[in-house]
Design an enzyme around this catalytic site. Structure first.
Site, PDB file in Angstrom:
ATOM      1  N   SER A  28       3.812  -6.287   4.384  1.00  0.00           N
ATOM      2  CA  SER A  28       2.271  -5.457   4.537  1.00  0.00           C
ATOM      3  C   SER A  28       1.050  -6.026   5.910  1.00  0.00           C
ATOM      4  CB  SER A  28       1.665  -4.667   3.741  1.00  0.00           C
ATOM      5  OG  SER A  28       2.797  -4.445   2.440  1.00  0.00           O
TER       6      SER A  28
ATOM      7  N   GLY B 105      12.000  -0.863   5.842  1.00  0.00           N
ATOM      8  CA  GLY B 105      11.372   0.222   6.255  1.00  0.00           C
ATOM      9  C   GLY B 105       9.647   0.982   6.158  1.00  0.00           C
TER      10      GLY B 105
ATOM     11  N   ARG C 264      17.488   5.622   3.233  1.00  0.00           N
ATOM     12  CA  ARG C 264      15.749   5.886   3.008  1.00  0.00           C
ATOM     13  C   ARG C 264      15.628   7.031   3.146  1.00  0.00           C
ATOM     14  NH1 ARG C 264      12.922   0.661   2.705  1.00  0.00           N
ATOM     15  NH2 ARG C 264      11.349   2.005   0.881  1.00  0.00           N
TER      16      ARG C 264
ATOM     17  N   SER D 207       2.284   7.347  -0.930  1.00  0.00           N
ATOM     18  CA  SER D 207       2.449   5.838   0.477  1.00  0.00           C
ATOM     19  C   SER D 207       2.006   5.185   0.807  1.00  0.00           C
ATOM     20  CB  SER D 207       4.483   6.466   1.035  1.00  0.00           C
ATOM     21  OG  SER D 207       4.628   5.525   1.706  1.00  0.00           O
TER      22      SER D 207
ATOM     23  N   ASP E 271       6.094  -2.352  -5.376  1.00  0.00           N
ATOM     24  CA  ASP E 271       7.491  -3.801  -5.286  1.00  0.00           C
ATOM     25  C   ASP E 271       7.437  -4.484  -6.598  1.00  0.00           C
ATOM     26  OD1 ASP E 271       7.557  -2.160  -2.704  1.00  0.00           O
ATOM     27  OD2 ASP E 271       6.627  -3.257  -1.461  1.00  0.00           O
TER      28      ASP E 271
ATOM     29  N   LYS F 121      13.887   2.817  -2.662  1.00  0.00           N
ATOM     30  CA  LYS F 121      13.011   2.002  -2.063  1.00  0.00           C
ATOM     31  C   LYS F 121      14.755   0.982  -1.510  1.00  0.00           C
ATOM     32  CE  LYS F 121       8.713   1.910  -2.981  1.00  0.00           C
ATOM     33  NZ  LYS F 121       7.566   1.656  -2.081  1.00  0.00           N
TER      34      LYS F 121
ATOM     35  N   ARG G 206      15.479   1.562  -7.380  1.00  0.00           N
ATOM     36  CA  ARG G 206      15.873   0.584  -8.649  1.00  0.00           C
ATOM     37  C   ARG G 206      15.962   0.618 -10.082  1.00  0.00           C
ATOM     38  NH1 ARG G 206      11.134  -2.442  -4.227  1.00  0.00           N
ATOM     39  NH2 ARG G 206      13.364  -3.245  -3.177  1.00  0.00           N
TER      40      ARG G 206
ATOM     41  N   ARG H 228      14.058  -7.485  -3.764  1.00  0.00           N
ATOM     42  CA  ARG H 228      13.481  -7.920  -5.262  1.00  0.00           C
ATOM     43  C   ARG H 228      14.509  -8.094  -5.867  1.00  0.00           C
ATOM     44  NH1 ARG H 228       8.656  -8.490  -2.578  1.00  0.00           N
ATOM     45  NH2 ARG H 228       8.404  -5.998  -1.124  1.00  0.00           N
TER      46      ARG H 228
HETATM   47  C1  S3P Z   1       4.490  -0.258   2.256  1.00  0.00           C
HETATM   48  C2  S3P Z   1       3.786   0.158   1.380  1.00  0.00           C
HETATM   49  C3  S3P Z   1       5.061   0.925   0.138  1.00  0.00           C
HETATM   50  C4  S3P Z   1       5.881  -0.656  -0.348  1.00  0.00           C
HETATM   51  C5  S3P Z   1       6.356  -1.261   0.847  1.00  0.00           C
HETATM   52  C6  S3P Z   1       5.296  -1.983   1.793  1.00  0.00           C
HETATM   53  C7  S3P Z   1       3.497  -0.848   3.295  1.00  0.00           C
HETATM   54  O1  S3P Z   1       6.508   1.452   0.489  1.00  0.00           O
HETATM   55  O2  S3P Z   1       6.864  -0.427  -1.229  1.00  0.00           O
HETATM   56  O3  S3P Z   1       6.584  -2.586   0.236  1.00  0.00           O
HETATM   57  O4  S3P Z   1       3.114  -1.806   3.971  1.00  0.00           O
HETATM   58  O5  S3P Z   1       2.700  -0.053   3.173  1.00  0.00           O
HETATM   59  P1  S3P Z   1       5.410   2.779   0.344  1.00  0.00           P
HETATM   60  O6  S3P Z   1       4.851   3.021   1.378  1.00  0.00           O
HETATM   61  O7  S3P Z   1       7.040   3.863   0.741  1.00  0.00           O
HETATM   62  O8  S3P Z   1       5.375   3.031  -0.803  1.00  0.00           O
END
Ligand code: S3P
Length: 436
Positions: free
Chosen positions: A20, A92, A120, A165, A318, A345, A349, A394
């Site tokens: 992130s 994503g 997604r 999110s 995650d 995801k 999952r 994962r």
């Molecule tokens: C993330 C937010 C999460 C997480 C992803 C990374 C990010 O997703 O699952 O692996 O870097 O902002 P969501 O915003 O869909 O919860």
């Protein structure tokens, strides 16, 4: 690839940089005029997709022989029209954050992704970004491939997040950077706050107020100017989760994982594993690059089943796949609920884990919003496979860990997706004494 019962795991390791934080450091550096330096960047496929996209829109990004990344940014509002589609691979985070970033630029961009990413949902970002003025042509169900036309000037948004999110929150904040006026986000359930921390670090005028019930109100003053930074990316707690659970489960193990990010909005798995009886000591707590960091000393422990409060889900969102493996070896039943988000995801999952756990001899009940797992009380799992990982890194790493505590070994159908987030995962497990 097959992972088999391991003798006690031991040793000191580090895990690659936080995914992130790596994405965000490239994006914000690309918007600051001048040179930013990033140390410890995760060099996984997801982050490299972000780097390629930022280059395609005008940022100058290079890596030196010491592994330090140098980014010369174009300034907020200065991104250029990309000449070809932006290839997002499996990522994503790249997709949703970049959609936000581009929503307030005068350009058109097409986003494409692999089979997993193309399933997604994107409505969670297209809906607020459309309110800011961006327009979208999407594949059916608001999915990739999609083309967006940014709006310049965009309209500032006042938005209450309908889904917990960090990607949606960050997309709106990034759009707000080049939008006149104040962008305001109401976040009823806190999610990872790396965007807020890093935006402040780059000099944006961003404030966070926390109300009595925990709701967070984030305000960002638009048309920001960002100043280049020197960033040190901590180890990814979501990657540390795999050797951490492996060390708890393999009898006699003792493993140190150094330099792990311990931001409260990310550290939920450590709390959960401790509640299950896991012996995890945080050594040398410190701050690196505006984020709390520490070294984890993990000693094999007998675990017991849990029923975690769904309100904690964002702080370990995650980590559920590997938490389910811990539950499969615990004494008694674990009940995980309130996890609808896991269905969207990199794979579904809940379904993927339920099928895989059954295939290696674990009794589970799949629920609409979670899973019930009957623990073995520390008795080795039967093993088997091949586990269908469905392009989900994962899932692959979680069942690799399960293989280390199985009678017959666990075979994974495809380990390639691991390269998206954790290059060096298998050698790291082997360094600790695991067999693959
Ligand atoms: C993330 C937010 C999460 C997480 C992803 C990374 C990010 O997703 O699952 O692996 O870097 O902002 P969501 O915003 O869909 O919860």
């Amino acid at each position: 690839m097959t992972f088999t019962a391991a003798p006690a795991l031991s040793g000191d390791v580090t895990v690659p940089g936080d995914k992130s934080i790596s994405h965000r450091s490239l994006m914000l550096s690309a918007l600051a005029v001048g040179e930013s330096r990033v140390e410890g960047l995760l060099e996984g496929e997801d982050v490299l997709a972000t780097a390629a996209a930022m280059r395609a829109m005008g940022a100058d990004i290079s890596r030196d022989d010491d592994g330090v990344w140098h980014i010369h940014g174009v300034g907020v509002g200065g991104l250029l029209q990309p000449e070809t589609a932006l290839e997002m691979g499996n990522s994503g985070t790249s997709t949703r954050l970049l959609m936000g970033l581009l929503a307030s630029h005068d350009l058109t961009a097409t986003f494409t992704g692999d089979a997993s990413l193309s399933k997604r949902p994107m409505a969670r970002v297209t809906e607020p970004l459309a309110r800011m003025g961006a327009t979208f042509t999407t594949s059916p169900g608001e999915r990739l491939p999609l083309t967006m036309r940014g709006a310049c000037p965009a309209v500032p948004l006042d938005y209450r997040l309908p889904v917990a999110s960090a990607q949606v929150k960050s997309a709106i904040l990034l759009a707000g950077l080049n939008t006149p006026g104040i962008t305001r986000i109401v976040e009823p359930i806190p999610t990872r706050d790396h965007s807020e921390r890093m935006l402040k670090g780059f000099g944006a005028d961003l404030k966070v107020e926390v109300e009595a019930d925990g709701t967070r109100i984030i305000t960002l003053v638009g048309e920001a100017e960002l100043t280049p930074q020197q960033i040190v990316v901590p180890g990814d707690p979501s990657s540390a989760a795999f050797p951490m659970v492996a060390a708890l489960l393999v009898p006699g193990s003792r493993v140190t994982i150094a330099n792990v990010g311990l931001n409260d909005t990310r550290a939920g798995l450590i709390d959960l594993l401790r509640e299950m009886g896991g012996d995890i000591v945080i050594d040398n707590p410190r701050e690196v690059g505006g984020e709390p960091v520490g070294d984890l000393i993990v000693t094999a422990s007998a675990l017991k089943g849990v029923e975690p409060d769904p309100a904690r889900a964002p702080s370990m969102i995650d980590e559920y796949p590997v938490a389910f493996i811990a539950a499969a070896l615990a004494q008694g039943r674990s009940v995980f609920r309130g996890l609808e988000e896991l269905r969207v995801k990199e794979s579904d999952r809940i379904a993927t884990m339920a099928a895989g756990l059954r295939a290696i001899g674990v009794t589970v009940e799949e629920l609409e919003d979670g899973i019930i797992i009957e623990g073995s009380g520390g008795v080795a799992l039967a093993g088997g496979g091949p586990i269908a990982t469905r392009l989900d890194h994962r899932i692959a790493m979680s069942f690799a860990v399960a293989g280390l505590v199985s009678r017959d070994g666990v075979t994974i159908d495809d380990m390639r997706p691991v390269e998206t987030s954790f290059p060096g995962f298998v050698p790291l497990l082997q360094t600790l004494g695991a067999m693959a």
